[in-house]
Write an enzyme that holds these catalytic residues in place. Sequence first.
Site, PDB file in Angstrom:
ATOM      1  N   ASP A 238       0.868  -1.178   0.000  1.00 19.40           N
ATOM      2  CA  ASP A 238       0.000   0.000   0.000  1.00 19.40           C
ATOM      3  C   ASP A 238       0.902   1.225   0.000  1.00 19.40           C
ATOM      4  O   ASP A 238       2.109   1.117   0.272  1.00 19.40           O
ATOM      5  CB  ASP A 238      -0.905   0.006   1.254  1.00 19.40           C
ATOM      6  CG  ASP A 238      -1.824   1.236   1.284  1.00 19.40           C
ATOM      7  OD1 ASP A 238      -2.453   1.531   0.249  1.00 19.40           O
ATOM      8  OD2 ASP A 238      -1.894   1.922   2.324  1.00 19.40           O
ATOM      9  N   SER A 239       0.306   2.371  -0.258  1.00 16.34           N
ATOM     10  CA  SER A 239       1.077   3.615  -0.198  1.00 16.34           C
ATOM     11  C   SER A 239       1.481   3.927   1.245  1.00 16.34           C
ATOM     12  O   SER A 239       2.344   4.775   1.462  1.00 16.34           O
ATOM     13  CB  SER A 239       0.242   4.769  -0.746  1.00 16.34           C
ATOM     14  OG  SER A 239      -0.904   4.937   0.062  1.00 16.34           O
TER      15      SER A 239
ATOM     16  N   CYS B 220      -4.301  -1.407  -2.138  1.00 18.76           N
ATOM     17  CA  CYS B 220      -4.394   0.036  -2.378  1.00 18.76           C
ATOM     18  C   CYS B 220      -5.264   0.204  -3.618  1.00 18.76           C
ATOM     19  O   CYS B 220      -4.954  -0.366  -4.673  1.00 18.76           O
ATOM     20  CB  CYS B 220      -2.999   0.601  -2.610  1.00 18.76           C
ATOM     21  SG  CYS B 220      -2.983   2.318  -3.139  1.00 18.76           S
TER      22      CYS B 220
ATOM     23  N   GLU C 169      -2.643   8.864   7.964  1.00 16.59           N
ATOM     24  CA  GLU C 169      -1.178   8.704   8.016  1.00 16.59           C
ATOM     25  C   GLU C 169      -0.581   9.432   9.221  1.00 16.59           C
ATOM     26  O   GLU C 169       0.383   8.964   9.816  1.00 16.59           O
ATOM     27  CB  GLU C 169      -0.531   9.224   6.724  1.00 16.59           C
ATOM     28  CG  GLU C 169      -0.699   8.292   5.533  1.00 16.59           C
ATOM     29  CD  GLU C 169       0.116   6.998   5.650  1.00 16.59           C
ATOM     30  OE1 GLU C 169       1.272   7.045   6.087  1.00 16.59           O
ATOM     31  OE2 GLU C 169      -0.435   5.931   5.300  1.00 16.59           O
TER      32      GLU C 169
ATOM     33  N   CYS D 242     -10.920   3.314  -0.616  1.00 18.47           N
ATOM     34  CA  CYS D 242      -9.519   3.594  -0.298  1.00 18.47           C
ATOM     35  C   CYS D 242      -9.253   2.812   0.973  1.00 18.47           C
ATOM     36  O   CYS D 242     -10.044   2.881   1.928  1.00 18.47           O
ATOM     37  CB  CYS D 242      -9.298   5.082  -0.052  1.00 18.47           C
ATOM     38  SG  CYS D 242      -7.658   5.443   0.626  1.00 18.47           S
TER      39      CYS D 242
ATOM     40  N   HIS E 220      -7.291   3.203   3.322  1.00 16.82           N
ATOM     41  CA  HIS E 220      -7.081   3.991   4.542  1.00 16.82           C
ATOM     42  C   HIS E 220      -8.418   4.300   5.238  1.00 16.82           C
ATOM     43  O   HIS E 220      -8.436   4.571   6.438  1.00 16.82           O
ATOM     44  CB  HIS E 220      -6.414   5.334   4.219  1.00 16.82           C
ATOM     45  CG  HIS E 220      -4.940   5.269   3.979  1.00 16.82           C
ATOM     46  ND1 HIS E 220      -4.386   4.698   2.854  1.00 16.82           N
ATOM     47  CD2 HIS E 220      -3.890   5.721   4.732  1.00 16.82           C
ATOM     48  CE1 HIS E 220      -3.062   4.811   2.918  1.00 16.82           C
ATOM     49  NE2 HIS E 220      -2.738   5.427   4.040  1.00 16.82           N
TER      50      HIS E 220
HETATM   51  N1  DGL Z   1      -4.697   3.400   0.480  1.00 20.17           N
HETATM   52  C1  DGL Z   1      -4.705   3.865  -0.832  1.00 20.17           C
HETATM   53  C2  DGL Z   1      -5.949   3.547  -1.599  1.00 20.17           C
HETATM   54  O1  DGL Z   1      -6.588   2.570  -1.274  1.00 20.17           O
HETATM   55  C3  DGL Z   1      -4.017   5.104  -1.277  1.00 20.17           C
HETATM   56  C4  DGL Z   1      -4.064   6.318  -0.506  1.00 20.17           C
HETATM   57  C5  DGL Z   1      -3.133   7.342  -1.052  1.00 20.17           C
HETATM   58  O2  DGL Z   1      -1.939   7.118  -1.004  1.00 20.17           O
HETATM   59  O3  DGL Z   1      -3.608   8.384  -1.530  1.00 20.17           O
HETATM   60  O4  DGL Z   1      -6.284   4.193  -2.543  1.00 20.17           O
END
Ligand code: DGL
Length: 268
Positions: A13-14, A76, A155, A187, A189
């Site tokens: 993931d990012s 992600c 984050e 997303c 997150h």
């Molecule tokens: N967790 C990520 C997603 O599902 C990316 C969030 C990001 O880095 O902007 O899109």
Amino acid sequence: MKELSDLPIGIIDSGVGGLTVMDELLKRMPNEQFLYIGDDARCPYGNRSPQEVAKFTFELISALNDFGVKMVVIACNTATAFALEHVRPLFDFPIIGVIEPGARTAVEKSVTNQIVVLGTSGTVKSQAYDQAILTLAPDASVRGLACPEFVPIVERGVYKLEEADRVVEQTLAQLADETFDAVILGCTHFPLLSHFIRKHLPIGTELITSGSATADTTIRILDELQLNRESLTEPQSIFYTTGNPAHFELIVKDWLHIANPVVEKLVL
Ligand code: DGL
């Protein structure tokens, strides 16, 4: 030589968002080992170009390939939207994303097929969810809403604070005139903000995450390839971050309830 089935499942993931997917994988596959890479140093991916996201995704999967993994979950949505099809043919192991599983769950759970997708700007612009949902339910209506302020809040680790509540409320106010019965957290997150997201949506709205359906797909692939880990030794997962390991560790402990996670710095 190590048996292929003994190798870990790679997750990328990012940043910390993929932990919400890993949570489901851990619950459903307690005998598997996982190797997680969070690219926190370059997070967020959500407002980067498709080419840049594809390049970063390739770099993370190449690092997993060097460590040795038996399959990869791109946990992600942004990377799934922009990179899944590019990276799949470049590696020998199976690679899956989170968008198709999330779309499938939404279509199963929505009664009216009026579905909202909350995501990063990149994911919403890519229309990857719209395509996946319309393939499964051609009469569905899909409304994407970019929530660029959500990822930085997660984050920074302030996802339980009042500041987060306020940002979620302001963002979701944009849906006031819309009709829908299901909202996809598009997303990875965003499940860390789900208590606030639920609070600011109409009562009865189905909140969809892709973790559980992604676990279904992972289990099916390992079964088909007969790659389930059979060793009886205690499984050991490892977390790598390109960012700050101490900060990453706090979120791993909070979200996955692992007392002493192994968290290391990864330099790409
Ligand atoms: N967790 C990520 C997603 O599902 C990316 C969030 C990001 O880095 O902007 O899109």
